[in-house]
Design an enzyme around this catalytic site. Structure first.
Site, short mmCIF file in Angstrom:
data_model
loop_
_atom_site.label_atom_id
_atom_site.label_comp_id
_atom_site.label_asym_id
_atom_site.label_seq_id
_atom_site.Cartn_x
_atom_site.Cartn_y
_atom_site.Cartn_z
N TYR A 111 44.78 -45.86 -2.83
CA TYR A 111 45.37 -45.04 -1.77
C TYR A 111 45.16 -45.72 -0.42
O TYR A 111 44.16 -46.41 -0.21
CB TYR A 111 44.66 -43.69 -1.67
CG TYR A 111 44.97 -42.69 -2.76
CD1 TYR A 111 46.08 -41.87 -2.69
CD2 TYR A 111 44.10 -42.55 -3.84
CE1 TYR A 111 46.34 -40.94 -3.67
CE2 TYR A 111 44.36 -41.61 -4.84
CZ TYR A 111 45.48 -40.82 -4.74
OH TYR A 111 45.74 -39.89 -5.73
N TYR A 150 42.73 -44.78 -11.32
CA TYR A 150 41.65 -45.25 -10.43
C TYR A 150 40.33 -44.59 -10.83
O TYR A 150 40.32 -43.48 -11.36
CB TYR A 150 41.99 -44.98 -8.96
CG TYR A 150 42.19 -43.55 -8.56
CD1 TYR A 150 41.11 -42.72 -8.24
CD2 TYR A 150 43.47 -43.00 -8.48
CE1 TYR A 150 41.31 -41.40 -7.86
CE2 TYR A 150 43.67 -41.69 -8.10
CZ TYR A 150 42.59 -40.89 -7.79
OH TYR A 150 42.80 -39.59 -7.42
N ARG A 160 40.45 -41.54 -13.17
CA ARG A 160 41.54 -40.59 -13.04
C ARG A 160 42.81 -41.19 -13.65
O ARG A 160 43.19 -42.30 -13.32
CB ARG A 160 41.83 -40.27 -11.56
CG ARG A 160 40.70 -39.73 -10.73
CD ARG A 160 40.39 -38.25 -10.87
NE ARG A 160 41.32 -37.38 -11.52
CZ ARG A 160 42.26 -36.65 -10.90
NH1 ARG A 160 42.40 -36.72 -9.61
NH2 ARG A 160 43.05 -35.85 -11.59
N HIS A 163 48.64 -40.02 -11.59
CA HIS A 163 49.08 -38.66 -11.22
C HIS A 163 49.68 -38.69 -9.83
O HIS A 163 49.43 -39.62 -9.05
CB HIS A 163 47.90 -37.67 -11.26
CG HIS A 163 46.79 -38.05 -10.32
ND1 HIS A 163 45.78 -38.91 -10.68
CD2 HIS A 163 46.54 -37.71 -9.03
CE1 HIS A 163 44.96 -39.08 -9.65
NE2 HIS A 163 45.40 -38.37 -8.63
N HIS A 165 50.14 -36.12 -6.39
CA HIS A 165 49.72 -34.87 -5.74
C HIS A 165 50.94 -34.21 -5.10
O HIS A 165 51.75 -34.89 -4.45
CB HIS A 165 48.69 -35.14 -4.65
CG HIS A 165 47.40 -35.73 -5.16
ND1 HIS A 165 46.27 -34.98 -5.36
CD2 HIS A 165 47.07 -36.99 -5.52
CE1 HIS A 165 45.29 -35.76 -5.81
NE2 HIS A 165 45.75 -36.99 -5.91
#
Ligand SMILES: [Fe+2]
Length: 240
Positions: A111, A150, A160, A163, A165
């Site tokens: 990110y 990640y 994780r 995905h 958000h």
């Protein structure tokens, strides 16, 4: 946020098993992110329930393309995906004009955020964040690249799964819905404590994209689909 059924809104109660556990044993933050005391109901005023109006005019309804950092810039690294779906109320009626905000990791699982400690590289051609507005039938659609997995570094073990958000505003800023949607067939889906914090199997499946077959002749992007039900007993579970 999970609240007790509020008589003045009169919507259908849901089964707690269809929503994420409030406290997850191997996820310490789940103990600090939920209220420790019973909620206090504060009736909302008309302004809070109805505003702001005309948001589509203020924000502009433009096609969202996250696969480029800017329209004339090169494409981001990764598998191009076309994500679409509908936003609905509990009775299936469309939520038109809902503001959807999206954020996701790049194809390496990184990110753009100062607290992201994963040592994967950033992609200069990918921001991973955008905003769009549902059309009159509650539909949304955007282009992006498939996010990577990640690690939750402080956990020492937890990865994780890929995905995206989603934050969705209903008719007013006081109706904010937040969740994460996962990709089908990912082995890490089996161990994700957030996804598996939803105990009801059928409800958990509503957090995973459907993967309709690509259109004949389209070899550019892979389609994924997810509808959202914002409240009631069929509500799509919220994840932080
Ligand atoms: Fe994430």
């Amino acid at each position: 946020m999970k609240t007790a059924v509020q008589p003045h809104t009169g919507y259908w109660p849901y089964n707690d098993q269809t929503q994420m556990d409030r406290q997850i044993p191997r996820y310490p933050r789940s103990f600090t992110r939920v209220p420790a005391h019973p909620l206090t109901e504060r009736p909302l005023t008309l302004t809070e329930l109805t505003g702001p109006a005309g948001i589509e005019n203020r924000l502009g309804v433009e096609a969202l393309d996250l696969s480029h950092a800017a329209p004339e810039e090169p494409r981001a690294l990764g598998q191009l995906i076309l994500v679409s779906g509908r936003v609905m109320d509990e009775d299936g009626s469309p939520i038109a004009g809902a503001v959807i905000e999206i954020w996701q990791a790049n194809s390496c699982g990184k990110y753009i955020h100062e607290l992201d400690r994963f040592d994967a590289p950033l992609d200069p051609n990918f921001t991973g964040q955008g905003r769009l507005i549902t059309d009159f039938e509650g539909r949304y659609q955007f282009l992006s690249v498939k996010p990577g997995a990640y690690p939750v570094i402080e956990s020492g073990w937890w990865w994780r799964p890929p995905h995206i958000h989603f934050s969705i505003f209903g008719p007013s800023w006081m109706n904010r819905y937040v969740t994460q949607i996962f990709f089908p067939g990912e082995p890490l889906n089996q161990i994700d404590v957030l996804l598996n914090g939803v105990k009801d199997e059928e409800a958990r499946q509503t957090l995973i994209f459907e993967a309709p077959p690509p259109e004949m002749g389209d070899v550019q992007r892979i389609p994924f689909h997810r509808d959202f039900v914002l409240r009631g007993k069929r509500a799509t579970p919220e994840l932080p």
